[in-house]
Design a protein around this motif. Structure first.
Motif, PDB file in Angstrom:
ATOM      1  N   ILE A   1      18.044   6.003  -9.241  1.00  0.00           N
ATOM      2  CA  ILE A   1      17.489   6.216  -7.904  1.00  0.00           C
ATOM      3  C   ILE A   1      17.409   7.715  -7.654  1.00  0.00           C
ATOM      4  N   GLY A   2      16.182   8.210  -7.471  1.00  0.00           N
ATOM      5  CA  GLY A   2      15.962   9.640  -7.309  1.00  0.00           C
ATOM      6  C   GLY A   2      15.506  10.251  -8.616  1.00  0.00           C
ATOM      7  N   VAL A   3      14.236  10.628  -8.687  1.00  0.00           N
ATOM      8  CA  VAL A   3      13.669  11.095  -9.962  1.00  0.00           C
ATOM      9  C   VAL A   3      13.149  12.521  -9.797  1.00  0.00           C
ATOM     10  N   GLY A   4      14.021  13.386  -9.306  1.00  0.00           N
ATOM     11  CA  GLY A   4      13.754  14.815  -9.352  1.00  0.00           C
ATOM     12  C   GLY A   4      14.087  15.328 -10.744  1.00  0.00           C
ATOM     13  N   ASP A   5      14.325  16.630 -10.838  1.00  0.00           N
ATOM     14  CA  ASP A   5      14.597  17.218 -12.150  1.00  0.00           C
ATOM     15  C   ASP A   5      15.802  16.577 -12.822  1.00  0.00           C
ATOM     16  N   MET A   6      16.901  16.397 -12.076  1.00  0.00           N
ATOM     17  CA  MET A   6      18.090  15.817 -12.685  1.00  0.00           C
ATOM     18  C   MET A   6      17.901  14.344 -13.000  1.00  0.00           C
TER      19      MET A   6
ATOM     20  N   SER B   1       8.397   9.212  -3.999  1.00  0.00           N
ATOM     21  CA  SER B   1       7.029   9.580  -4.352  1.00  0.00           C
ATOM     22  C   SER B   1       6.539   8.743  -5.527  1.00  0.00           C
ATOM     23  N   GLN B   2       5.529   7.905  -5.285  1.00  0.00           N
ATOM     24  CA  GLN B   2       4.989   7.069  -6.353  1.00  0.00           C
ATOM     25  C   GLN B   2       4.438   7.928  -7.489  1.00  0.00           C
ATOM     26  N   ALA B   3       3.762   9.019  -7.148  1.00  0.00           N
ATOM     27  CA  ALA B   3       3.169   9.865  -8.181  1.00  0.00           C
ATOM     28  C   ALA B   3       4.250  10.490  -9.063  1.00  0.00           C
ATOM     29  N   THR B   4       5.318  10.974  -8.447  1.00  0.00           N
ATOM     30  CA  THR B   4       6.400  11.606  -9.217  1.00  0.00           C
ATOM     31  C   THR B   4       7.091  10.594 -10.116  1.00  0.00           C
ATOM     32  N   VAL B   5       7.394   9.425  -9.576  1.00  0.00           N
ATOM     33  CA  VAL B   5       8.087   8.400 -10.352  1.00  0.00           C
ATOM     34  C   VAL B   5       7.196   7.916 -11.496  1.00  0.00           C
ATOM     35  N   ALA B   6       5.914   7.704 -11.223  1.00  0.00           N
ATOM     36  CA  ALA B   6       5.001   7.218 -12.258  1.00  0.00           C
ATOM     37  C   ALA B   6       4.854   8.242 -13.382  1.00  0.00           C
ATOM     38  N   ALA B   7       4.777   9.520 -13.028  1.00  0.00           N
ATOM     39  CA  ALA B   7       4.644  10.553 -14.053  1.00  0.00           C
ATOM     40  C   ALA B   7       5.886  10.625 -14.930  1.00  0.00           C
ATOM     41  N   ALA B   8       7.073  10.553 -14.306  1.00  0.00           N
ATOM     42  CA  ALA B   8       8.313  10.572 -15.080  1.00  0.00           C
ATOM     43  C   ALA B   8       8.395   9.358 -15.991  1.00  0.00           C
ATOM     44  N   ALA B   9       8.051   8.186 -15.458  1.00  0.00           N
ATOM     45  CA  ALA B   9       8.109   6.964 -16.263  1.00  0.00           C
ATOM     46  C   ALA B   9       7.145   7.028 -17.444  1.00  0.00           C
ATOM     47  N   ALA B  10       5.939   7.544 -17.207  1.00  0.00           N
ATOM     48  CA  ALA B  10       4.955   7.639 -18.282  1.00  0.00           C
ATOM     49  C   ALA B  10       5.440   8.561 -19.389  1.00  0.00           C
ATOM     50  N   GLY B  11       6.022   9.685 -19.015  1.00  0.00           N
ATOM     51  CA  GLY B  11       6.516  10.611 -20.021  1.00  0.00           C
ATOM     52  C   GLY B  11       7.651  10.039 -20.844  1.00  0.00           C
TER      53      GLY B  11
ATOM     54  N   ARG C   1       8.301   2.575  -6.370  1.00  0.00           N
ATOM     55  CA  ARG C   1       8.374   3.400  -5.166  1.00  0.00           C
ATOM     56  C   ARG C   1       9.464   2.829  -4.259  1.00  0.00           C
ATOM     57  N   LEU C   2      10.372   3.686  -3.802  1.00  0.00           N
ATOM     58  CA  LEU C   2      11.507   3.221  -3.016  1.00  0.00           C
ATOM     59  C   LEU C   2      11.923   4.284  -2.022  1.00  0.00           C
TER      60      LEU C   2
END
Length: 354
Positions: free
Chosen positions: A7-12, A35-45, A58-59
């Motif tokens: 839960i929480g997909v910032g840098d850490m 942020s859906q965009a941030t979470v989706a980008a992290a998941a894709a990578g 998104r949560l």
């Protein structure tokens, strides 16, 4: 094969997700954030660079019912809580009077940014009947005991004492290249980490982290300050991740036991040596050190973050130095802070900081 919810997909959060994706025992990662965009980008990578299944969700983690529903739906074996309303680094580089005063007051003054999400996550875990381990990255040395007062303590915290352990091991490698590292046990608090990371040894020995080596607990406190200096900033994040990932791996089902040092095991203030086995955590104090002595040391060191004391109901009282730092522009910020007043105090901080 395990499922881990982050839960929480910032840098850490992304660093920990990438590290967990490489764990042999992790089959599925669920990444959740605002942020859906941030979470989706992290998941894709992460999905593209590992063999792990990765799901992006998104949560709004302040919404207890939504977090509870996600826990029920995903049935994680481990929850990693990385979210906060504002990063501890959010004021880095600011030179205005308000920001400088709030930084000088100590991180405890920004508890209204650090506590609400982890509080909601722990309430959701209770509501959902989730009984697995929860590891908390959000200012655990102080949020842990507050949550304990509510009967909601996470299993343990991440970073801080583990970062000191990493620094000690780095100093030992330099001193004795190729030697088998001894057992290292750390007693220390978040407020002490900045001196450790900058290799600034406090003049008063009583203000140093306590470093215990080998089974007999030989004291070598100076080792905490012997690794190469790192100035404060996001460069600390790789060290935080390196300190946290062994702990997260040890909390997975079927993992080998681990002896490490972590903040807030079982909601205690500050950081302690622990043993992690079968998803449970126990203190691993060196000979001659009692729990009461260890807690008293960390409570004293917690004044460096601005915490004078935490009442049994979770109300935080701030130190005179903390109050003085904001006295000229917002003395109300350093009034005693109850758990139920976090939202109002966060709004006050927002109005001052912009």
């Amino acid at each position: 094969m395990s499922t881990v919810l982050i839960i929480g997909v910032g840098d850490m959060g992304e660093r920990l997700a990438a590290g967990l994706a490489a764990e042999a025992g992790v089959r599925r990662l669920v990444l959740a954030g605002r942020s859906q965009a941030t979470v989706a980008a992290a998941a894709a990578g992460i999905a593209s660079s590992s063999d792990c299944l990765v799901e992006a969700v998104r949560l709004d983690a302040e919404r207890v019912d939504d977090v509870a529903e996600l826990l029920v739906r995903t049935a994680p074996d481990l929850v990693v809580q990385c979210a906060a309303l504002r990063s501890p680094w959010a004021l880095a580089g600011r030179e205005d009077e308000v920001a400088r005063g709030i930084i000088a007051a100590g991180l405890a003054l920004r508890l209204p940014y650090q506590l609400p999400v982890v509080l909601a996550v722990m309430r959701a875990a209770q509501l959902a009947g989730y009984s697995g381990p929860v590891a908390n990255l959000s200012f655990p040395d102080v949020t842990g005991p507050i949550l304990r007062s509510q009967g909601l303590a996470p299993t343990l915290g991440l970073g801080n004492a583990g970062m000191v352990l990493r620094r000690v091991r780095a100093a030992l490698r330099t001193a004795e290249p190729g030697a088998e590292p001894p057992l290292v046990r750390i007693l220390g608090q978040h407020a002490q980490v900045f001196d450790v990371m900058q290799a600034r040894e406090p003049a008063d020995p009583e203000d140093r982290c306590r470093v215990y080596l080998d089974e007999d607990g030989r004291r070598e406190d100076a080792l905490a300050y012997r690794a190469p200096a790192l100035e404060p900033g996001v460069r600390y994040n790789p060290v935080t991740a390196a300190a946290a990932l062994p702990v997260l791996g040890a909390l997975l089902p079927g993992a080998a036991p681990l002896r490490w040092s972590t903040p807030a095991p079982l909601g205690l203030p500050g950081g302690y040596p622990v043993r992690i086995a079968n998803g449970s955590v126990a203190l691993d104090l060196p000979p001659g050190l009692t729990v009461d002595q260890a807690v008293a040391f960390n409570e004293r060191m917690g004044r460096g973050d601005g915490v004078e004391r935490i009442d049994e109901d979770g109300t935080v009282h701030f130190t005179p130095a903390c109050r003085e730092a904001v006295a000229d522009f917002a003395p109300d910020l350093a009034e005693p802070l109850a758990v139920g007043e976090m939202a109002a105090r966060a709004a006050r901080l927002d109005a001052l900081l912009g």
